[in-house]
Design a protein around this motif. Structure first.
Motif, PDB file in Angstrom:
ATOM      1  N   THR A  21       0.842  -1.190   0.000  1.00 47.08           N
ATOM      2  CA  THR A  21       0.000   0.000   0.000  1.00 47.08           C
ATOM      3  C   THR A  21       0.879   1.241   0.000  1.00 47.08           C
ATOM      4  O   THR A  21       1.880   1.299   0.712  1.00 47.08           O
ATOM      5  N   ARG A  22       0.496   2.224  -0.801  1.00 47.54           N
ATOM      6  CA  ARG A  22       1.192   3.512  -0.822  1.00 47.54           C
ATOM      7  C   ARG A  22       0.171   4.607  -0.572  1.00 47.54           C
ATOM      8  O   ARG A  22      -0.855   4.688  -1.252  1.00 47.54           O
ATOM      9  N   ILE A  23       0.466   5.423   0.442  1.00 51.82           N
ATOM     10  CA  ILE A  23      -0.351   6.591   0.731  1.00 51.82           C
ATOM     11  C   ILE A  23       0.565   7.791   0.552  1.00 51.82           C
ATOM     12  O   ILE A  23       1.513   7.975   1.315  1.00 51.82           O
ATOM     13  N   VAL A 123     -13.537  10.497  -1.591  1.00 50.95           N
ATOM     14  CA  VAL A 123     -12.484   9.965  -2.451  1.00 50.95           C
ATOM     15  C   VAL A 123     -13.116   8.959  -3.406  1.00 50.95           C
ATOM     16  O   VAL A 123     -13.815   8.040  -2.965  1.00 50.95           O
ATOM     17  N   ASP A 124     -12.871   9.123  -4.701  1.00 52.68           N
ATOM     18  CA  ASP A 124     -13.329   8.144  -5.679  1.00 52.68           C
ATOM     19  C   ASP A 124     -12.235   7.098  -5.856  1.00 52.68           C
ATOM     20  O   ASP A 124     -11.088   7.441  -6.147  1.00 52.68           O
ATOM     21  N   SER A 145      -7.709   9.250  -5.377  1.00 53.26           N
ATOM     22  CA  SER A 145      -7.041  10.476  -4.937  1.00 53.26           C
ATOM     23  C   SER A 145      -8.098  11.529  -4.626  1.00 53.26           C
ATOM     24  O   SER A 145      -9.240  11.442  -5.077  1.00 53.26           O
ATOM     25  N   VAL A 146      -7.672  12.512  -3.853  1.00 51.05           N
ATOM     26  CA  VAL A 146      -8.540  13.628  -3.511  1.00 51.05           C
ATOM     27  C   VAL A 146      -7.666  14.860  -3.316  1.00 51.05           C
ATOM     28  O   VAL A 146      -6.550  14.767  -2.802  1.00 51.05           O
ATOM     29  N   PHE A 173      -3.914   7.415  -2.999  1.00 45.53           N
ATOM     30  CA  PHE A 173      -4.074   6.121  -2.340  1.00 45.53           C
ATOM     31  C   PHE A 173      -3.929   5.003  -3.365  1.00 45.53           C
ATOM     32  O   PHE A 173      -4.648   4.973  -4.360  1.00 45.53           O
ATOM     33  N   ASP A 174      -2.997   4.120  -3.130  1.00 47.27           N
ATOM     34  CA  ASP A 174      -2.842   2.889  -3.908  1.00 47.27           C
ATOM     35  C   ASP A 174      -2.855   1.782  -2.853  1.00 47.27           C
ATOM     36  O   ASP A 174      -1.828   1.486  -2.230  1.00 47.27           O
ATOM     37  N   VAL A 175      -4.017   1.221  -2.627  1.00 50.90           N
ATOM     38  CA  VAL A 175      -4.279   0.383  -1.463  1.00 50.90           C
ATOM     39  C   VAL A 175      -4.408  -1.082  -1.847  1.00 50.90           C
ATOM     40  O   VAL A 175      -5.097  -1.419  -2.810  1.00 50.90           O
TER      41      VAL A 175
END
Length: 181
Positions: A21-23, A123-124, A145-146, A173-175
């Motif tokens: 996960t990358r935030i 967030v979409d 993203s937002v 967000f890449d979750v």
């Protein structure tokens, strides 16, 4: 997206996979560049309901001191001046609603808390992966993203940084999450 046939296959409780996960964030700098970074320590969980996405929920906690921009001096400045990590060690997101927008796109609305200030955001997210992994678990992946105004959360820095860094920033967000058995 791979191997999922219907959204109902998503139903279950999940835990965030912190290694996949990358935030991250991107903020515009006055010197015609962008400052990019990420938070390296986070945890979270989700309940996904593929039959009724509106019954889904998400919870996320981010350790503020784990911020990384590949510049130690800037990271220390962000921790101390912008995020005040000694007083506010974590950022939080808790969903309040989930709505399906398209086949694999969902709007997750919730409360984002930074520096003790809580504001609503939406967030979409796009479902990018839903498949069995080699270890026998079931994984899902979402990207979204937002854009926020950091001033709304009191993330103002000092006078110089208020001039040099745009108040608008993109949270990315890449979750990845693993279904609990």
């Amino acid at each position: 997206m791979s191997t999922m046939n219907t959204l109902s296959e998503l139903t279950g409780d999940y835990v965030l996979d912190p290694t996949r996960t990358r935030i991250g964030f991107v903020a515009r700098h006055a010197m015609a560049s962008s400052v990019r970074g990420q938070f390296d320590e986070h945890e979270g969980s989700a309940h996904l309901d593929g039959e009724e996405p509106s019954k889904s929920s998400v919870r996320l906690s981010i350790r503020a001191r784990s911020i990384q921009t590949r510049n130690r001096r800037r990271d220390a400045h962000l921790c101390d001046t912008f995020l005040d990590v000694d007083q506010y060690p974590a950022l939080f997101f808790t969903s309040t609603a989930v709505r399906q927008l398209a086949d694999t796109v969902f709007r997750v609305t919730g409360d984002l808390t930074i520096r003790g200030v809580t504001k609503p955001v939406a967030v979409d997210f796009e479902l990018t992966v839903a498949e069995n992994d080699p270890q026998g678990g079931y994984r899902v992946g979402f990207k979204g993203s937002v854009t926020i105004n950091r001033n709304d959360w009191g993330v103002n820095g000092n006078a110089a940084s208020r001039i040099l860094v745009s108040p608008k920033m993109v949270l990315e967000f890449d979750v990845a999450a693993i279904r609990r058995t």
